[in-house]
Design an enzyme around this catalytic site. Structure first.
Site, PDB file in Angstrom:
ATOM      1  N   SER A 248      43.312 110.013  34.957  1.00 56.45           N
ATOM      2  CA  SER A 248      42.257 109.547  35.858  1.00 56.45           C
ATOM      3  C   SER A 248      42.582 109.811  37.322  1.00 56.45           C
ATOM      4  O   SER A 248      41.717 109.622  38.186  1.00 56.45           O
ATOM      5  CB  SER A 248      42.008 108.053  35.655  1.00 56.45           C
ATOM      6  OG  SER A 248      43.135 107.297  36.038  1.00 56.45           O
TER       7      SER A 248
ATOM      8  N   LYS B 241      39.300  99.180  38.712  1.00 51.64           N
ATOM      9  CA  LYS B 241      39.781 100.066  39.780  1.00 51.64           C
ATOM     10  C   LYS B 241      38.999  99.844  41.073  1.00 51.64           C
ATOM     11  O   LYS B 241      39.586  99.761  42.157  1.00 51.64           O
ATOM     12  CB  LYS B 241      39.678 101.516  39.328  1.00 51.64           C
ATOM     13  CG  LYS B 241      40.647 101.884  38.213  1.00 51.64           C
ATOM     14  CD  LYS B 241      40.420 103.290  37.702  1.00 51.64           C
ATOM     15  CE  LYS B 241      41.416 103.649  36.618  1.00 51.64           C
ATOM     16  NZ  LYS B 241      41.201 104.995  36.074  1.00 51.64           N
TER      17      LYS B 241
END
Length: 832
Positions: free
Chosen positions: A683, A726
């Site tokens: 990611s 996140k």
């Protein structure tokens, strides 16, 4: 950083803008990123969809929600009677697998007949091989009690019978008869000897004959004085009488044997009569059970053969049976060891074994200590879960079975052979030399249901060739369902059912809407709802607690939110410390300004059930080299395989997009700064690529933005997991330092459906104090980060002047020319 499950999700259709050719334009400066509105950041539940006031107005949900596939598999596996169709129920913990399995098994078991009782009985001919006795349900304990009472009565009756006047009289008659025969024989011999003037004398050494004269016994001197003819005549008579005496003495053992046989016949007659009296009732009670009749025959035979020893057990003081010591050990051979008792069972058994060791599954043979030696007998055989579940269902936790030595092998062996063979584990492994048994195996007819997670199921499928043949049915539980209006209303009924089952306060419509929103957050997808029943029940109970603290009669949305916040607070100590270190400048993360080759990446840290986002500084360097992009994490073995794959994709992307006609001539390095643990997942590959492009283009990156996303070899940005955590992680750090209105997060466009952000984040976006940008290509991300347009090449493949891509290509071209120049200076071969 941990693996991103979202990396497997298909990208948004907009991400295919360069799928035909990277030279085609969608605008003069290339495609632009999308700034998401506050409404796009949270997929709320509209209370207008819920046409009730409280959950008290809703009926219970009359079916299992979202598990149709698993239900079909369970119904098939339960009803399928052929061999090998055992079940493996797979799914994560908390989906309600166990409760659903127990309910379905209970319903099926209620329709099935009660299975047989099983006992072990002594085989009197081969005691080390006890026999298995199958009895109708509920008969085992009755037979055990009846047999125990009969044996005790027989012991007392035998003692009484052999002490009775009738027995003593008959025994005395036999004794007197043989005594009289003995006396008559010796009297006849004595009379014959007297007629020949010889006397028969009994001495300590036996019998002897001596001549007489006028009634007096002749001694040796007197006998020597007799004439020789008379001596010879006397010696002849004495010799004849000696022969008669020898014959008579030789008959005495035969008479004694006859007397013993007569006594034995008498004892046998008395014992048989006594046994038949007490065993006759047993025979009549169990006349329809041929195996019991055969056992009674064998029991009667053994009691007759051991009648004398059995009788002695009843001749203790008081005349009653003595169950202690030797008597107890003697009586053990006549016990009925009830292995499985279904006297109180309704339908087929459903057994759950929480501690599936080998002994608890298969059974065991226990031992006792006698004179320092371990001994055993059939009465010490104990049943296992397989025998108790025989005729029904056995439920086991797969990981527990596999974690106990020999349990998995024992289970498979029983299922293959369709029988339970109880063996001592010590004897089977030859680690103990003790008296052991070889019990007759019990035929097995049951259904085994293993409950476990998916990883374990697929590992067994891959590495155990027998698993697929023994467990042919997989019931795969869904983790979530699609969220639409119908599912929302059904979920409200589910909440009502769980609330009433737990005896909690009813939930208002707004509270139900908030619970549904939290279910979407747990599913990490605003368009799906989690089916994790454990978490749902916990949330309902905790919301009810806070409603009770507030003195409310019903649970409202604020109580649900209070429960969510309290749960996060209990688990967030480490998150607060991590964010505090960033705020204090211990962990270096900038949230404002510009830096070349430096970008804020986002990762997720999972601590049990709690996960949180953490911003991390990612830096890149580039110089003249041979086209290698070095992942420092991988070099020091702190990078996982997926992360390393993401870095390798970057070099492929650079070569494909900028150096198709020239060798890629840079040496670049990438790293997570202040990372001291494993870095895994891809990611961060978009952030790493942007940092590398920043170095090559000499373009500063805005530190007010953080980036997450996976990139492929064509620069398309792919979805990742943990997008909510996140975004919230970077927001918390920015909020702690003060929101400026310039800060935000760049996410993949394909992650937009997953957004279920906290309300404070949504409100900050609504007020323009924070931003969330969705991108489908790395060009969009680099434009946001650097402020430079990425540009789109013309038909000749030339990038617009001063565009980011033009500067990157120019730098790579310069490095390639420098490499060629150095190569030409040093000779035909490039330097090593």
């Amino acid at each position: 950083m941990f693996p991103d499950e979202g990396a497997l999700i298909a990208p948004d259709p907009e991400s295919h803008w360069m799928s035909e050719s990277h030279k085609k334009k969608s605008s003069p400066d290339g495609p632009s990123a999308t700034a998401l509105s506050a409404d796009a950041l949270f997929h709320g539940c509209d209370p207008a969809l819920l046409d009730f006031e409280t959950t008290a107005d809703l009926p219970d949900l009359d079916h299992v929600m979202g598990q149709e596939r698993a239900l079909e598999a369970l119904d098939f596996g339960i009803e399928m009677a052929h061999e090998g169709y055992n079940l493996y129920v797979l799914g994560s913990t908390g989906l309600g697998k166990r409760s659903l399995v127990n309910r379905l098994l209970g319903e099926s078991a209620a329709r099935r007949p009660v299975p047989s009782d099983w006992c072990y009985i002594n085989d009197f001919d081969t005691p080390h091989r006890p026999r298995a006795l199958r009895l109708p349900a509920g008969t085992g304990q009755a037979l055990r009690r009846d047999m125990q009472q009969a044996v005790e009565d027989i012991i007392t009756a035998l003692a009484a019978a052999f002490q009775s006047e009738a027995y003593r009289s008959q025994a005395q008659e036999i004794h007197d008869e043989f005594k009289e025969r003995d006396e008559q024989a010796f009297a006849a011999l004595r009379e014959k000897a007297e007629r020949e003037h010889v006397v028969l004398l009994r001495t300590p050494g036996g019998y002897t004959l001596a001549p007489t004269r006028e009634g007096e016994i002749l001694d040796a001197d007197d006998f020597a004085k007799l004439p020789e003819d008379e001596q010879k005549a006397i010696e002849k008579v004495v010799e004849e009488l000696k022969q008669d005496l020898k014959q008579l003495i030789a008959q005495i053992p035969r008479w004694q044997r006859e007397m013993r046989e007569r006594h034995k016949e008498l004892s046998l007659s008395v014992s048989s009569f006594t046994l038949d009296q007490h065993l006759g009732e047993l025979r009549r009670k169990y006349q329809d059970l041929d195996e019991v009749q055969a056992y009674i025959d064998a029991l009667r035979k053994d009691l007759l053969e051991n009648a004398e020893q059995i009788r002695s057990l009843g001749e203790e003081e008081g005349g009653g049976p003595n169950p202690a010591g030797q008597a107890a050990r003697q009586l053990n051979r006549y016990k009925i060891n009830v292995l499985v008792d279904h006297a109180h069972t309704e339908g087929a058994p459903v057994v759950y074994e929480d501690n599936p060791t080998y002994q608890n599954l298969v059974g065991r043979v226990e031992h006792t200590v006698q004179f320092g030696t371990l001994v055993t007998d059939f009465s010490l055989i104990k049943s296992g879960a397989l025998a108790r579940a025989n005729g029904g269902y056995l439920v086991l936790d797969a990981d527990k079975v596999l974690s106990h030595a020999f349990a998995w092998q024992g289970l498979k062996r029983a299922l293959r052979a369709r029988e339970v063979r109880i063996e001592s584990l010590e004897a089977m492994l030859s680690i103990a030399s003790t008296t052991t048994l070889e019990p007759e195996p019990i035929p097995l007819d049951l259904k085994v249901v293993l409950v476990g997670d998916r990883l374990l199921y697929y590992l067994l499928q891959e590495y155990d060739p027998e698993f697929g043949r023994l467990f042919k049915v997989a019931a795969d539980f869904s983790e979530d369902i699609r969220r639409d209006d119908e599912a929302t209303r059904l979920y409200a009924r589910l909440i009502a059912s769980r609330q009433r089952t737990a005896n909690l306060r009813p939930l208002g419509r707004d509270a139900v809407a908030r619970v549904i929103e939290q279910a979407a957050r747990r599913a990490e997808d605003g368009e799906r709802l989690s089916l994790h029943m454990g978490s749902l029940d916990d949330l309902l109970r905790e919301a009810d607690y806070w409603a009770g603290k507030a003195g409310a009669e019903r649970v409202q949305a604020e109580h649900v939110q209070q429960a969510v916040a309290a749960g996060i607070r209990r688990a967030s100590r480490i998150r607060e410390r991590v964010h505090e270190e960033i705020t204090r400048g211990i962990q270096l993360v900038d949230v404002d300004g510009e830096r070349i080759g430096q970008v804020n990446g986002l990762s997720v840290i999972s601590l049990g059930e709690f996960s949180f986002g953490r911003p991390s500084r990612i830096t890149a360097t580039a110089r003249l080299g041979e086209g290698e992009v070095v992942d420092i994490e991988r070099e020091v073995e702190l990078g996982g395989a997926i992360h390393s794959k993401g870095v390798l994709i970057l070099s492929s992307y650079l070569a494909w997009r900028y150096s198709t006609d020239l060798p890629l001539s840079l040496a670049a390095s990438l790293t997570f700064e202040q990372s001291y643990g494993l870095v895994e997942g891809d990611s961060a590959s978009v952030a790493e690529l942007c940092a590398l492009l920043s170095v090559l283009a000499d373009a500063p990156i805005r530190q007010s933005l953080a980036v997450t996303g996976s990139v492929n070899q064509h620069g398309e940005v792919q979805a990742i997991g943990g997008v909510n955590e996140k975004i919230e992680g970077f927001f918390d750090v920015c909020a702690a330092r003060g929101l400026t209105g310039r800060q935000g997060v760049i996410i993949p466009a394909s992650n937009r459906p997953h957004l279920m952000l906290r309300h404070d984040v949504v409100e900050a976006v609504r007020e323009g104090r924070f931003h969330v940008h969705a991108v489908s290509h790395v060009d969009q991300a680099s434009t946001l980060l650097t402020g430079l347009q990425a540009g789109v090449p013309d038909e000749a493949g030339q990038w617009p002047p001063e565009s980011l891509n033009a500067r990157v290509q120019a730098r790579l071209t310069t490095l390639a020319q420098l490499r060629q120049a150095f190569s030409g200076r040093d000779g035909d071969n490039p330097p090593h």
